[in-house]
Structures are given as C-alpha cells and as structure tokens.
Scaffold this active site. Sequence first.
Site, PDB file in Angstrom:
ATOM      1  N   ALA A  47      55.749  13.577  30.249  1.00 21.56           N
ATOM      2  CA  ALA A  47      55.538  12.133  30.061  1.00 21.56           C
ATOM      3  C   ALA A  47      55.603  11.435  31.419  1.00 21.56           C
ATOM      4  O   ALA A  47      56.346  11.848  32.305  1.00 21.56           O
ATOM      5  CB  ALA A  47      56.601  11.574  29.120  1.00 21.56           C
ATOM      6  N   TYR A  87      78.950  17.517  34.124  1.00 22.45           N
ATOM      7  CA  TYR A  87      78.952  16.628  32.953  1.00 22.45           C
ATOM      8  C   TYR A  87      80.376  16.179  32.610  1.00 22.45           C
ATOM      9  O   TYR A  87      80.591  15.045  32.179  1.00 22.45           O
ATOM     10  CB  TYR A  87      78.307  17.316  31.749  1.00 22.45           C
ATOM     11  CG  TYR A  87      76.914  17.828  31.999  1.00 22.45           C
ATOM     12  CD1 TYR A  87      76.061  17.178  32.888  1.00 22.45           C
ATOM     13  CD2 TYR A  87      76.448  18.971  31.361  1.00 22.45           C
ATOM     14  CE1 TYR A  87      74.780  17.651  33.119  1.00 22.45           C
ATOM     15  CE2 TYR A  87      75.164  19.438  31.590  1.00 22.45           C
ATOM     16  CZ  TYR A  87      74.337  18.789  32.471  1.00 22.45           C
ATOM     17  OH  TYR A  87      73.068  19.268  32.705  1.00 22.45           O
ATOM     18  N   TYR A 100      68.134   8.360  31.038  1.00 21.69           N
ATOM     19  CA  TYR A 100      66.693   8.277  30.829  1.00 21.69           C
ATOM     20  C   TYR A 100      66.346   8.738  29.411  1.00 21.69           C
ATOM     21  O   TYR A 100      67.066   9.540  28.809  1.00 21.69           O
ATOM     22  CB  TYR A 100      65.923   9.076  31.879  1.00 21.69           C
ATOM     23  CG  TYR A 100      65.845  10.576  31.670  1.00 21.69           C
ATOM     24  CD1 TYR A 100      64.814  11.156  30.951  1.00 21.69           C
ATOM     25  CD2 TYR A 100      66.786  11.422  32.237  1.00 21.69           C
ATOM     26  CE1 TYR A 100      64.727  12.522  30.770  1.00 21.69           C
ATOM     27  CE2 TYR A 100      66.716  12.795  32.084  1.00 21.69           C
ATOM     28  CZ  TYR A 100      65.687  13.341  31.340  1.00 21.69           C
ATOM     29  OH  TYR A 100      65.617  14.691  31.164  1.00 21.69           O
ATOM     30  N   THR A 131      57.437  20.214  29.050  1.00 26.28           N
ATOM     31  CA  THR A 131      57.789  20.654  27.704  1.00 26.28           C
ATOM     32  C   THR A 131      56.638  21.512  27.181  1.00 26.28           C
ATOM     33  O   THR A 131      55.475  21.220  27.466  1.00 26.28           O
ATOM     34  CB  THR A 131      57.963  19.417  26.794  1.00 26.28           C
ATOM     35  OG1 THR A 131      59.048  18.638  27.310  1.00 26.28           O
ATOM     36  CG2 THR A 131      58.251  19.806  25.362  1.00 26.28           C
ATOM     37  N   ARG A 165      76.724  23.058  35.717  1.00 24.41           N
ATOM     38  CA  ARG A 165      76.400  21.695  35.287  1.00 24.41           C
ATOM     39  C   ARG A 165      77.414  21.179  34.269  1.00 24.41           C
ATOM     40  O   ARG A 165      77.627  19.972  34.157  1.00 24.41           O
ATOM     41  CB  ARG A 165      74.981  21.651  34.716  1.00 24.41           C
ATOM     42  CG  ARG A 165      73.899  21.872  35.787  1.00 24.41           C
ATOM     43  CD  ARG A 165      72.549  21.344  35.338  1.00 24.41           C
ATOM     44  NE  ARG A 165      72.210  21.706  33.985  1.00 24.41           N
ATOM     45  CZ  ARG A 165      71.777  22.903  33.601  1.00 24.41           C
ATOM     46  NH1 ARG A 165      71.601  23.865  34.495  1.00 24.41           N
ATOM     47  NH2 ARG A 165      71.494  23.142  32.340  1.00 24.41           N
TER      48      ARG A 165
END
Lengths: 103, 281
Positions: free
Chosen positions: B217, B80, B102, B245, B76
């Site tokens: 969330a 990035y 986000y 989380t 990753r």
Amino acid sequence: MRDTVELLEAIGRDASLRRASPEELARALEADGASPALLEMAVHGDSAALTAELGLKHMHVEHQSQTGGHEEVDPDEPGDDGDDEGDEEPNERHDDTNDPSAA
Amino acid sequence: MTTPTPLSIGPRRGSIACVGMGITLGSHLTPLARNCIETADVVFAALSDYVVELWLRRLHPDVRSLQPYYRPGKSRMKTYREWVEVMIAEVRAGRRVCAVFYGHPGIFAWSPHKVIELARAEGYPAYMEPGVSAEDCLYADLGIDPGRVGCQHLEASQLLFFERALDTTGHVILWQLGVVGDRSLGRFRTPDAYRELLVERLCADYPADHEVIVYRAPTLPIEGPHIQRMPLRDFAAAEFTGQETLVLPPAHALKPNVAMRARLDALDAVYGTGAEPTVTA
C-alpha cells in the site's frame, strides 16, 4: 507557501489530487511552488531527491514478533511470543488462539 | 493551528489511547484519532514512513519516536517490551498518553494490546481507536471482497514454524514477509532463500504456476499501490522492500456440502424456502 510535508498531507486529503495523473499532479504542485524533489517523485516516482530534502530515514515496520520465534537461547524462556501465555517450543505448538494481535 | 481543549471529566489521571494513523499520509487519519493526538500530553509514534512522522510532529510538540529502540541483533520482543515500559511510565506519571501506530494499532502489533491490558489492570483508562489498515487498502486496491469466498490471513512464518492448513478455495494472505523464517527475532530482513523455502511450502497446496500478487500500500499520496503479479514459483525473485504482502487467490472452486444442503432441504420443507410463491396464470 506550503512546504513539502504540508503539500503531501494536503494532497492526501484532496479527492481531486489523490487519484490525479502524474501530469495533473505536476501542474498542481508547480502552481503551489512545490520543491523540485517533490515534483521529481510525483512525476517520475524517484524518491532520491525527496530523501535528501527531508533527511528521510529507514523505518522498521515490524511491530509484532513471529509467533513461535525464539527470543533468545535461554532454557528458562523458550519460544516467547511476548504474550506471557502458553509459550511453548515452536515444534510443540499447533495453535495460538491466545495471540491477541492476530489479524 | 488550533489545538482543541479536552472536555473536563474530573480529576486528572493518567490514561492511554492507542490510535491508528492509517497508511496513506493525509488520507486515513480519523477525526477521533487526530483529536486523541492533539489533546494528549505526550505522543509516542511507531510509523512506517518518516514523512508521516515529520507531519505528526507538526500536530503535537512532544512526539517521541519508538524507532530508536530497534537495533540489529536485538530481539524485537525486547524492543516491544521497552515500548510498553516507556508508555506505561508516562501513564503512571498521570499524563494523558497517545500512542500512534501506522495502519490499525491492533493488527500485527503487540505493544498496543499489551499496554492497554497493563494500564487497565492498574486502573487507568485505556482504549484503542481503529485505523485504516494495510488489509483495508489491499481490499480496495485489488478488488477483493473477503465476504465472497473468504480470506485467510497468516503471519508468513507460521507456515514454516507450524503445520497450518491452508484453505485454497478462498484468498490466502501472508504478512510480515520481510522477516519470514526468522526465529531469532533479531533480523529485519531474511535472505531470499527463506522466501524460496516459503514458496516450497506453498507449492504443497498450489501449482507452481498459480498466479499470486505481491502488494504494498502507498504511504505517500503521490504514489499508487505497488502491485506485482507473477507465478508462485517466481515470488522469491519479486521486487521486495520488506513491506510487501503476498496474496494467493483461490486455486479451487468451493465444494458443495451435500449433507448440509440435504439438511437445509428438510428445514425448508417445514419452514418454507423464503422465495416468493410462483404466480400461476
């Protein structure tokens, strides 16, 4: 008539709908001509039909590497956490105050 | 839809604004972040829900998703770095760039910090606009005030890679559980056994029956927060999408600092305690 994406955004900014019960939400959505897929998810929480309607794709959510993870097995580039500062092998590191993205 | 016209501020040059989309569609985007998006020449997007990306495409005609750069087995970090390269290339080309992430663009996100650092080093205006983060949603949905006994936030893998000391008198909140223990940076999900190892590590500081909270969330406004409560020992078996989380509430009461309280007594004797004087009859 608003489409599914527009309806979802409108619900998100409507204080009376954002915390509405599934029944209240269903009445509002039916009055606005919502698709069966959106109604199904709002009332029963089942996203399968909405996924089909909108062609939803899986989204990757990791935007940061794990501090101390190996990018690859490369002796010239050990334990790169991506910040180009103070990279060390995981078992040699005890702190990462240089990590700019720590919450 | 009316697209605002940016104020003229001199000769045209490249710039970048990294902004937060917030978590829940329609609820969290700030007016300033929205304006950054609408007035940009090009918009890059790294979002957590495809519906949100569909909506973003209606705000601007040139939205470029950063999702296709991910690939199984590919580090990753390479992904990035590629994000930074494509964003800075547009800045160097003299375009006004808006990168939308986000939540909050500066929390658990490497490329926004890096591209801003790089752009500034090359003399381009570059800044970050905060957004409503998953952490913000967590406080609201779980009724946690981080100011009461404190909150320790950690990327979950650090507990396995490093000897981290946990403060069990405050809340401990662990992030990026989906890839916990992955040292390759090439996986999007590690097997449950990796979370079992995390439980083993946590049991060094907490009793196995300590109640923990697995939280996610909502990204769509027709959903509520996803909250699972369970004993720590059962965490690895929780329903898990990879976006959760882990919240560990305090296991112990705050321990008074006797020495510092004595020092405060001495200072109060000189400067007063600050309390209203007692009124005697």
